[in-house]
Scaffold this motif. Structure first.
Motif, PDB file in Angstrom:
ATOM      1  N   GLN A  64      96.762   4.552  15.446  1.00  0.00           N
ATOM      2  CA  GLN A  64      95.471   3.863  15.530  1.00  0.00           C
ATOM      3  C   GLN A  64      94.988   3.777  16.982  1.00  0.00           C
ATOM      4  O   GLN A  64      93.794   3.699  17.234  1.00  0.00           O
ATOM      5  N   ASN A  65      95.908   3.852  17.946  1.00  0.00           N
ATOM      6  CA  ASN A  65      95.560   3.664  19.353  1.00  0.00           C
ATOM      7  C   ASN A  65      95.644   4.904  20.229  1.00  0.00           C
ATOM      8  O   ASN A  65      95.048   4.923  21.306  1.00  0.00           O
ATOM      9  N   PHE A  66      96.372   5.942  19.822  1.00  0.00           N
ATOM     10  CA  PHE A  66      96.573   7.099  20.690  1.00  0.00           C
ATOM     11  C   PHE A  66      96.284   8.406  19.965  1.00  0.00           C
ATOM     12  O   PHE A  66      96.589   8.543  18.787  1.00  0.00           O
ATOM     13  N   GLY A  67      95.700   9.348  20.712  1.00  0.00           N
ATOM     14  CA  GLY A  67      95.381  10.646  20.130  1.00  0.00           C
ATOM     15  C   GLY A  67      95.157  11.695  21.199  1.00  0.00           C
ATOM     16  O   GLY A  67      95.457  11.491  22.382  1.00  0.00           O
ATOM     17  N   ALA A  68      94.614  12.833  20.769  1.00  0.00           N
ATOM     18  CA  ALA A  68      94.301  13.943  21.670  1.00  0.00           C
ATOM     19  C   ALA A  68      92.978  14.556  21.229  1.00  0.00           C
ATOM     20  O   ALA A  68      92.605  14.478  20.052  1.00  0.00           O
ATOM     21  N   GLU A  69      92.276  15.156  22.190  1.00  0.00           N
ATOM     22  CA  GLU A  69      90.960  15.731  21.904  1.00  0.00           C
ATOM     23  C   GLU A  69      90.766  16.980  22.752  1.00  0.00           C
ATOM     24  O   GLU A  69      91.251  17.061  23.872  1.00  0.00           O
ATOM     25  N   ALA A  70      90.043  17.966  22.203  1.00  0.00           N
ATOM     26  CA  ALA A  70      89.685  19.180  22.932  1.00  0.00           C
ATOM     27  C   ALA A  70      88.244  19.523  22.592  1.00  0.00           C
ATOM     28  O   ALA A  70      87.776  19.239  21.478  1.00  0.00           O
ATOM     29  N   GLY A  71      87.516  20.110  23.553  1.00  0.00           N
ATOM     30  CA  GLY A  71      86.123  20.430  23.273  1.00  0.00           C
ATOM     31  C   GLY A  71      85.479  21.339  24.294  1.00  0.00           C
ATOM     32  O   GLY A  71      86.109  21.759  25.274  1.00  0.00           O
ATOM     33  N   TYR A  72      84.224  21.637  24.023  1.00  0.00           N
ATOM     34  CA  TYR A  72      83.388  22.474  24.882  1.00  0.00           C
ATOM     35  C   TYR A  72      82.149  21.670  25.267  1.00  0.00           C
ATOM     36  O   TYR A  72      81.531  21.021  24.411  1.00  0.00           O
ATOM     37  N   VAL A  73      81.772  21.727  26.545  1.00  0.00           N
ATOM     38  CA  VAL A  73      80.596  21.019  27.049  1.00  0.00           C
ATOM     39  C   VAL A  73      79.692  21.995  27.786  1.00  0.00           C
ATOM     40  O   VAL A  73      80.169  22.815  28.574  1.00  0.00           O
ATOM     41  N   ASN A  74      78.390  21.908  27.545  1.00  0.00           N
ATOM     42  CA  ASN A  74      77.401  22.674  28.298  1.00  0.00           C
ATOM     43  C   ASN A  74      76.513  21.658  29.014  1.00  0.00           C
ATOM     44  O   ASN A  74      75.894  20.812  28.368  1.00  0.00           O
ATOM     45  N   PHE A  75      76.456  21.744  30.338  1.00  0.00           N
ATOM     46  CA  PHE A  75      75.711  20.780  31.148  1.00  0.00           C
ATOM     47  C   PHE A  75      74.260  21.176  31.376  1.00  0.00           C
ATOM     48  O   PHE A  75      73.519  20.456  32.028  1.00  0.00           O
ATOM     49  N   GLY A  76      73.840  22.324  30.890  1.00  0.00           N
ATOM     50  CA  GLY A  76      72.476  22.792  31.121  1.00  0.00           C
ATOM     51  C   GLY A  76      72.393  23.598  32.401  1.00  0.00           C
ATOM     52  O   GLY A  76      73.376  23.789  33.122  1.00  0.00           O
ATOM     53  N   LYS A  77      71.201  24.088  32.690  1.00  0.00           N
ATOM     54  CA  LYS A  77      70.991  24.940  33.862  1.00  0.00           C
ATOM     55  C   LYS A  77      69.983  24.281  34.798  1.00  0.00           C
ATOM     56  O   LYS A  77      68.900  23.889  34.380  1.00  0.00           O
ATOM     57  N   VAL A  78      70.347  24.176  36.064  1.00  0.00           N
ATOM     58  CA  VAL A  78      69.469  23.622  37.097  1.00  0.00           C
ATOM     59  C   VAL A  78      68.807  24.782  37.820  1.00  0.00           C
ATOM     60  O   VAL A  78      69.495  25.693  38.287  1.00  0.00           O
ATOM     61  N   LYS A  79      67.489  24.739  37.897  1.00  0.00           N
ATOM     62  CA  LYS A  79      66.734  25.760  38.628  1.00  0.00           C
ATOM     63  C   LYS A  79      65.804  25.057  39.608  1.00  0.00           C
ATOM     64  O   LYS A  79      65.199  24.050  39.282  1.00  0.00           O
ATOM     65  N   ASP A  80      65.691  25.648  40.790  1.00  0.00           N
ATOM     66  CA  ASP A  80      64.768  25.123  41.789  1.00  0.00           C
ATOM     67  C   ASP A  80      64.225  26.301  42.584  1.00  0.00           C
ATOM     68  O   ASP A  80      64.985  27.203  42.950  1.00  0.00           O
ATOM     69  N   SER A  81      62.939  26.305  42.807  1.00  0.00           N
ATOM     70  CA  SER A  81      62.357  27.381  43.610  1.00  0.00           C
ATOM     71  C   SER A  81      61.241  26.821  44.480  1.00  0.00           C
ATOM     72  O   SER A  81      60.560  25.876  44.116  1.00  0.00           O
ATOM     73  N   GLU A  82      61.129  27.418  45.645  1.00  0.00           N
ATOM     74  CA  GLU A  82      60.101  27.037  46.599  1.00  0.00           C
ATOM     75  C   GLU A  82      59.717  28.296  47.361  1.00  0.00           C
ATOM     76  O   GLU A  82      60.588  28.967  47.930  1.00  0.00           O
ATOM     77  N   ASN A  83      58.435  28.618  47.364  1.00  0.00           N
ATOM     78  CA  ASN A  83      57.955  29.868  47.940  1.00  0.00           C
ATOM     79  C   ASN A  83      58.701  31.032  47.294  1.00  0.00           C
ATOM     80  O   ASN A  83      58.679  31.188  46.095  1.00  0.00           O
ATOM     81  N   ASN A  84      59.394  31.848  48.067  1.00  0.00           N
ATOM     82  CA  ASN A  84      60.152  32.969  47.515  1.00  0.00           C
ATOM     83  C   ASN A  84      61.648  32.664  47.403  1.00  0.00           C
ATOM     84  O   ASN A  84      62.431  33.545  47.083  1.00  0.00           O
ATOM     85  N   ASP A  85      62.051  31.420  47.704  1.00  0.00           N
ATOM     86  CA  ASP A  85      63.457  31.027  47.655  1.00  0.00           C
ATOM     87  C   ASP A  85      63.761  30.377  46.301  1.00  0.00           C
ATOM     88  O   ASP A  85      62.933  29.646  45.756  1.00  0.00           O
ATOM     89  N   SER A  86      64.959  30.647  45.789  1.00  0.00           N
ATOM     90  CA  SER A  86      65.339  30.038  44.513  1.00  0.00           C
ATOM     91  C   SER A  86      66.829  29.709  44.493  1.00  0.00           C
ATOM     92  O   SER A  86      67.627  30.292  45.217  1.00  0.00           O
ATOM     93  N   LEU A  87      67.169  28.732  43.647  1.00  0.00           N
ATOM     94  CA  LEU A  87      68.532  28.279  43.467  1.00  0.00           C
ATOM     95  C   LEU A  87      68.720  28.001  41.986  1.00  0.00           C
ATOM     96  O   LEU A  87      67.858  27.399  41.344  1.00  0.00           O
ATOM     97  N   SER A  88      69.846  28.446  41.412  1.00  0.00           N
ATOM     98  CA  SER A  88      70.161  28.092  40.028  1.00  0.00           C
ATOM     99  C   SER A  88      71.658  27.824  39.899  1.00  0.00           C
ATOM    100  O   SER A  88      72.477  28.465  40.545  1.00  0.00           O
ATOM    101  N   VAL A  89      71.977  26.833  39.065  1.00  0.00           N
ATOM    102  CA  VAL A  89      73.361  26.447  38.800  1.00  0.00           C
ATOM    103  C   VAL A  89      73.495  26.266  37.296  1.00  0.00           C
ATOM    104  O   VAL A  89      72.735  25.521  36.683  1.00  0.00           O
ATOM    105  N   ASP A  90      74.462  26.952  36.698  1.00  0.00           N
ATOM    106  CA  ASP A  90      74.713  26.866  35.261  1.00  0.00           C
ATOM    107  C   ASP A  90      76.183  26.516  35.090  1.00  0.00           C
ATOM    108  O   ASP A  90      77.060  27.267  35.530  1.00  0.00           O
ATOM    109  N   THR A  91      76.482  25.367  34.460  1.00  0.00           N
ATOM    110  CA  THR A  91      77.855  24.872  34.368  1.00  0.00           C
ATOM    111  C   THR A  91      78.239  24.535  32.929  1.00  0.00           C
ATOM    112  O   THR A  91      77.437  23.968  32.195  1.00  0.00           O
ATOM    113  N   SER A  92      79.474  24.884  32.570  1.00  0.00           N
ATOM    114  CA  SER A  92      80.032  24.508  31.274  1.00  0.00           C
ATOM    115  C   SER A  92      81.516  24.222  31.458  1.00  0.00           C
ATOM    116  O   SER A  92      82.087  24.511  32.514  1.00  0.00           O
TER     117      SER A  92
END
Length: 186
Positions: free
Chosen positions: A62-90
């Motif tokens: 009732q008090n102890f167990g185990a868990e496993a899973g997959y997480v997707n954090f989404g994708k961060v994009k940023d751009s200014e003029n001709n410069d861009s940055l993107s980060v995709d994490t899971s």
């Protein structure tokens, strides 16, 4: 990434009949707000995206167990003029869980474990292009609460911190997830 997702889906499909026979086994899905914190020589910042996760677990007692899973954090994009940055994490994770039942309907839980984080980082600035895709193992911790809707179905709310998902060339990315979802117990 597609191979990992395919392997997770096939593994879950093969394990489903075993879960159906095992009292204490559960599956769940959550959706919520992920936060990616970027810092490094280029500056720092944070961005919130919609994140989601799918998981399976087993309560040994009732008090102890185990868990496993997959997480997707989404994708961060940023751009200014001709410069861009993107980060995709899971992340894929495995954790030990502890549950404190408050009554028949409510319980609190915590988890501690390890996550295998995958981050794709792309910077395109001043004609310079830098791409990196890295795996990083980090500690995971989380806290949450569950409300038992009936014997098998629970609504859950939780916060999980996945630590540093990327650390390369002076740049770091940290990720966490605040989510709600449903858990089905067999």
């Amino acid at each position: 990434m597609k191979k990992q997702l395919f392997a997770a889906v096939v593994g879950a499909a093969l394990a489903f009949p075993l879960f159906a026979q095992a009292e204490g086994a559960y599956i769940g899905a959550n959706v919520g707000r992920s936060e990616l914190k970027l810092s490094g020589d280029f500056g720092s910042g944070k961005d919130n995206k919609t994140g989601y996760k799918a998981y399976a677990g087993y309560d040994f007692t009732q008090n102890f167990g185990a868990e496993a899973g997959y997480v997707n954090f989404g994708k961060v994009k940023d751009s200014e003029n001709n410069d861009s940055l993107s980060v995709d994490t899971s992340a894929f994770y495995v954790a030990a869980t502890g549950t404190l039942p408050l009554n028949e309907q409510f319980s609190l839980f915590a988890k501690a474990g390890v996550s295998q984080n995958r981050t794709k980082f792309n910077v395109d600035a001043m004609g310079f292009n830098f791409n990196v895709s890295k795996n990083k193992t980090a500690a995971l911790f989380g806290i949450g609460a569950a409300y038992n809707i009936n014997k098998n179905l629970s609504a859950v709310a939780e916060y999980e911190n996945f630590g540093k998902t990327l650390s390369v060339n002076g740049a770091t990315v940290k990720a966490d997830l605040l989510s709600i979802g449903l858990r089905y117990k067999f």
